[in-house]
Design a protein around this motif. Structure first.
Motif, PDB file in Angstrom:
ATOM      1  N   CYS A  74      33.230  54.354  46.413  1.00  0.00           N
ATOM      2  CA  CYS A  74      32.998  54.360  44.969  1.00  0.00           C
ATOM      3  C   CYS A  74      32.595  52.955  44.555  1.00  0.00           C
ATOM      4  CB  CYS A  74      34.272  54.778  44.233  1.00  0.00           C
ATOM      5  SG  CYS A  74      34.132  54.649  42.425  1.00  0.00           S
ATOM      6  N   MET A  75      31.429  52.829  43.935  1.00  0.00           N
ATOM      7  CA  MET A  75      30.921  51.521  43.523  1.00  0.00           C
ATOM      8  C   MET A  75      30.743  51.479  42.012  1.00  0.00           C
ATOM      9  SD  MET A  75      27.441  49.549  44.689  1.00  0.00           S
ATOM     10  CE  MET A  75      26.291  50.572  43.791  1.00  0.00           C
ATOM     11  N   ALA A  76      31.059  50.319  41.440  1.00  0.00           N
ATOM     12  CA  ALA A  76      30.792  50.064  40.024  1.00  0.00           C
ATOM     13  C   ALA A  76      30.539  48.580  39.846  1.00  0.00           C
ATOM     14  CB  ALA A  76      31.967  50.504  39.158  1.00  0.00           C
ATOM     15  N   VAL A  77      29.746  48.266  38.844  1.00  0.00           N
ATOM     16  CA  VAL A  77      29.531  46.868  38.491  1.00  0.00           C
ATOM     17  C   VAL A  77      30.745  46.450  37.648  1.00  0.00           C
ATOM     18  CG1 VAL A  77      28.020  45.182  37.372  1.00  0.00           C
ATOM     19  CG2 VAL A  77      27.028  47.115  38.612  1.00  0.00           C
ATOM     20  N   ASN A  78      31.827  46.216  38.361  1.00  0.00           N
ATOM     21  CA  ASN A  78      33.094  45.763  37.802  1.00  0.00           C
ATOM     22  C   ASN A  78      33.669  44.739  38.765  1.00  0.00           C
ATOM     23  OD1 ASN A  78      33.551  48.981  36.629  1.00  0.00           O
ATOM     24  ND2 ASN A  78      33.906  47.263  35.260  1.00  0.00           N
ATOM     25  N   ASP A  79      34.680  44.009  38.302  1.00  0.00           N
ATOM     26  CA  ASP A  79      35.282  43.013  39.180  1.00  0.00           C
ATOM     27  C   ASP A  79      36.278  43.664  40.150  1.00  0.00           C
ATOM     28  OD1 ASP A  79      38.171  42.650  38.221  1.00  0.00           O
ATOM     29  OD2 ASP A  79      37.060  42.350  36.346  1.00  0.00           O
ATOM     30  N   PRO A  80      36.630  42.963  41.228  1.00  0.00           N
ATOM     31  CA  PRO A  80      37.525  43.521  42.232  1.00  0.00           C
ATOM     32  C   PRO A  80      38.891  43.925  41.685  1.00  0.00           C
ATOM     33  CG  PRO A  80      36.432  41.577  43.109  1.00  0.00           C
ATOM     34  CD  PRO A  80      36.091  41.647  41.648  1.00  0.00           C
ATOM     35  N   PHE A  81      39.401  43.204  40.714  1.00  0.00           N
ATOM     36  CA  PHE A  81      40.719  43.506  40.166  1.00  0.00           C
ATOM     37  C   PHE A  81      40.713  44.830  39.401  1.00  0.00           C
ATOM     38  CE2 PHE A  81      40.160  38.946  40.544  1.00  0.00           C
ATOM     39  CZ  PHE A  81      41.202  38.634  41.415  1.00  0.00           C
ATOM     40  N   VAL A  82      39.663  45.061  38.640  1.00  0.00           N
ATOM     41  CA  VAL A  82      39.517  46.314  37.896  1.00  0.00           C
ATOM     42  C   VAL A  82      39.370  47.477  38.871  1.00  0.00           C
ATOM     43  CG1 VAL A  82      37.943  47.612  36.388  1.00  0.00           C
ATOM     44  CG2 VAL A  82      38.617  45.284  35.787  1.00  0.00           C
ATOM     45  N   MET A  83      38.540  47.312  39.887  1.00  0.00           N
ATOM     46  CA  MET A  83      38.334  48.400  40.846  1.00  0.00           C
ATOM     47  C   MET A  83      39.620  48.718  41.606  1.00  0.00           C
ATOM     48  SD  MET A  83      35.306  49.603  40.478  1.00  0.00           S
ATOM     49  CE  MET A  83      34.853  50.456  41.989  1.00  0.00           C
TER      50      MET A  83
END
Length: 160
Positions: A74-83
């Motif tokens: 699962c990929m999103a343009v979010n930071d590692p902490f949010v993911m």
């Protein structure tokens, strides 16, 4: 220009959180020698992504793996902490690899960016799914704006 079926996944290094802390991970390592489903969401904790997209892949992970899929990402343009937090909230451990594309490097390399500034989201990734074997795209399912059909776990499960 967007990636197409038959193209190789671009070589990009990203950072993600593991139990050992922040680690670099290369797309070469993710995709090499494996059948991988990668699905992208516009953002962690957003309505459709949280209510349907990620939960669908969690629910159908075993069925996908039974069809030869070795990794679901699962990929999103979010930071590692949010993911990491979103993954924990959705009980993805052992089922889904949460891949933050914090700066949009992989999203840009795939040519699947989305301008979400009208919704105060900035630049994100489009909603899509792809199936790759040994780093080569075998199936690509990009949603029309606002849609959630061809990138769903149920749809992808029928394609593999």
């Amino acid at each position: 220009m967007s990636i197409n079926v038959g193209d190789r996944i671009p070589s990009v290094t990203l950072k993600h959180l593991t139990e050992s802390g922040m680690q670099e991970i290369s797309t070469d390592d993710i995709f090499k020698g494996k059948k991988v489903v990668l699905f992208s969401v516009p953002g962690a904790f957003t309505p459709t992504c949280s209510a349907k997209h990620l939960p669908g892949f969690v629910e159908h992970a075993e069925e996908l793996k039974a069809k030869g899929v070795q990794e679901i990402v699962c990929m999103a343009v979010n930071d590692p902490f949010v993911m990491q937090a979103w993954g924990k909230q959705n009980n993805v451990a052992g089922k889904i690899t949460m891949l933050p594309d914090g700066n949009g490097a992989l999203t840009k390399a795939l040519g699947l960016e989305m301008d979400g500034t009208a919704y105060n989201l900035g630049h994100r990734g489009q909603r899509f799914a792809l199936v790759a074997e040994d780093g080569v795209v075998k199936g690509l399912y990009v949603e029309k704006p606002g849609a959630f059909e061809v990138s769903s776990a149920e749809y992808v499960l029928k394609q593999v």
